[in-house]
Design a protein around this motif. Structure first.
Motif, PDB file in Angstrom:
ATOM      1  N   ARG A 130       2.093   1.659  -3.460  1.00 22.51           N
ATOM      2  CA  ARG A 130       1.024   2.123  -4.356  1.00 22.51           C
ATOM      3  C   ARG A 130       0.803   3.635  -4.208  1.00 22.51           C
ATOM      4  N   ILE A 131       0.783   4.114  -2.984  1.00 25.24           N
ATOM      5  CA  ILE A 131       0.584   5.548  -2.739  1.00 25.24           C
ATOM      6  C   ILE A 131       1.760   6.341  -3.299  1.00 25.24           C
ATOM      7  N   SER A 132       2.963   5.807  -3.101  1.00 24.77           N
ATOM      8  CA  SER A 132       4.172   6.484  -3.582  1.00 24.77           C
ATOM      9  C   SER A 132       4.152   6.620  -5.102  1.00 24.77           C
ATOM     10  N   GLN A 133       3.804   5.550  -5.781  1.00 28.60           N
ATOM     11  CA  GLN A 133       3.789   5.557  -7.252  1.00 28.60           C
ATOM     12  C   GLN A 133       2.657   6.418  -7.795  1.00 28.60           C
ATOM     13  N   THR A 134       1.516   6.376  -7.136  1.00 28.63           N
ATOM     14  CA  THR A 134       0.359   7.146  -7.598  1.00 28.63           C
ATOM     15  C   THR A 134       0.599   8.639  -7.463  1.00 28.63           C
ATOM     16  N   ARG A 135       1.201   9.026  -6.359  1.00 32.17           N
ATOM     17  CA  ARG A 135       1.410  10.454  -6.092  1.00 32.17           C
ATOM     18  C   ARG A 135       2.772  10.954  -6.576  1.00 32.17           C
ATOM     19  N   HIS A 136       3.597  10.031  -7.083  1.00 25.85           N
ATOM     20  CA  HIS A 136       4.944  10.393  -7.566  1.00 25.85           C
ATOM     21  C   HIS A 136       5.759  11.076  -6.458  1.00 25.85           C
TER      22      HIS A 136
ATOM     23  N   GLU B  63       0.829  -1.200   0.000  1.00 29.80           N
ATOM     24  CA  GLU B  63       0.000   0.000   0.000  1.00 29.80           C
ATOM     25  C   GLU B  63       0.871   1.260   0.000  1.00 29.80           C
TER      26      GLU B  63
END
Length: 242
Positions: free
Chosen positions: A214-220, A211
């Motif tokens: 996922r947050i890191s990749q989504t928010r760059h 998770e």
């Protein structure tokens, strides 16, 4: 046996201190070498020192001089890739000039040296593994420099090389320690964020870490930055509930 220059106890102490590991830069170490040369080599009115990568002297790694005019003489040789200092760095054979006015080996360099009051000079060199240090000492009158005294220059060049090597090793060790500390701190904050998510989501460590990714990749945003926000928010929430 040839003439051996006398090394005072004070000079010996200065030379010994050159090789100690400390936080000074490589340029500062070379500057101390030039200052010692000026004060200890008979007839020396100023000096320059340059550190090179052995096998590649196209660009100096560090350089220092006791006077801007002398620093210019080093810089112009580096820019032109020609002159006594360049030849010494390439051949690793010392060079000596007793009278600049009568010198014929470097016709493009000697007029520049004369314009800056240099009437004699000597270049010494020392190799320390993958590094070369050249030390040039300058005299203000013809014959001011004694060839027999130039072994002091060689000694200082050698110790200068040791000082720079030790400085570089200190810097490398310090950099590695800093990187390791940062890695440990990053791992710690990520583990704390995983714990917060595991509690909030009722999941295991792997799911919590996925998770975070996922947050890191989504928010760059870097994973450690996301983890820090989660932990900081959790701490703030905990304070509000007190």
């Amino acid at each position: 046996m040839g003439y051996q220059p006398q090394i005072s106890s004070e000079l010996a102490a200065h030379v010994a201190r050159l090789g100690l590991v400390h936080e000074a830069s490589a340029t500062a170490a070379l500057r101390r070498v030039t200052e010692l040369a000026t004060h200890t080599v008979q007839g020396c009115a100023g000096a320059t020192a340059v550190r090179w990568s052995a096998g590649d002297i196209s660009e100096p790694l560090d350089q220092a001089g006791t006077h801007p005019d002398l620093a210019y003489l080093s810089e112009i040789q580096c820019a032109r890739r020609a002159g006594p200092m360049i030849e010494v760095a390439r051949s690793e054979v010392p060079a000596f000039c007793d009278d600049t006015l009568a010198e014929t080996r470097w016709p493009d360099y000697t007029p520049l040296a004369l314009q800056r009051g240099v009437r004699c000079f000597a270049d010494t060199v020392h190799r320390a593994g993958p590094m070369i240090v050249t030390l040039t000492v300058y005299g203000a009158v013809p014959g001011a420099l004694d060839r027999d005294e130039l072994s002091l220059g060689s000694l200082l060049a050698a110790q200068g090389g040791a000082a720079v090597s030790n400085t570089r090793m200190y810097e490398d060790a310090h950099r590695t320690a800093t990187q390791l500390r940062q890695a440990v701190e990053a791992r710690s904050i990520v583990d704390q964020a995983k714990g917060v998510l595991m509690h909030a989501m009722g999941c295991d460590a792997e799911t919590a870490f996925n998770e975070l990714k996922r947050i890191s990749q989504t928010r760059h945003v870097k994973l450690t930055a996301i983890a820090q926000r989660i932990v900081s928010g959790h701490r703030a929430e905990g304070l509000d509930h007190r």
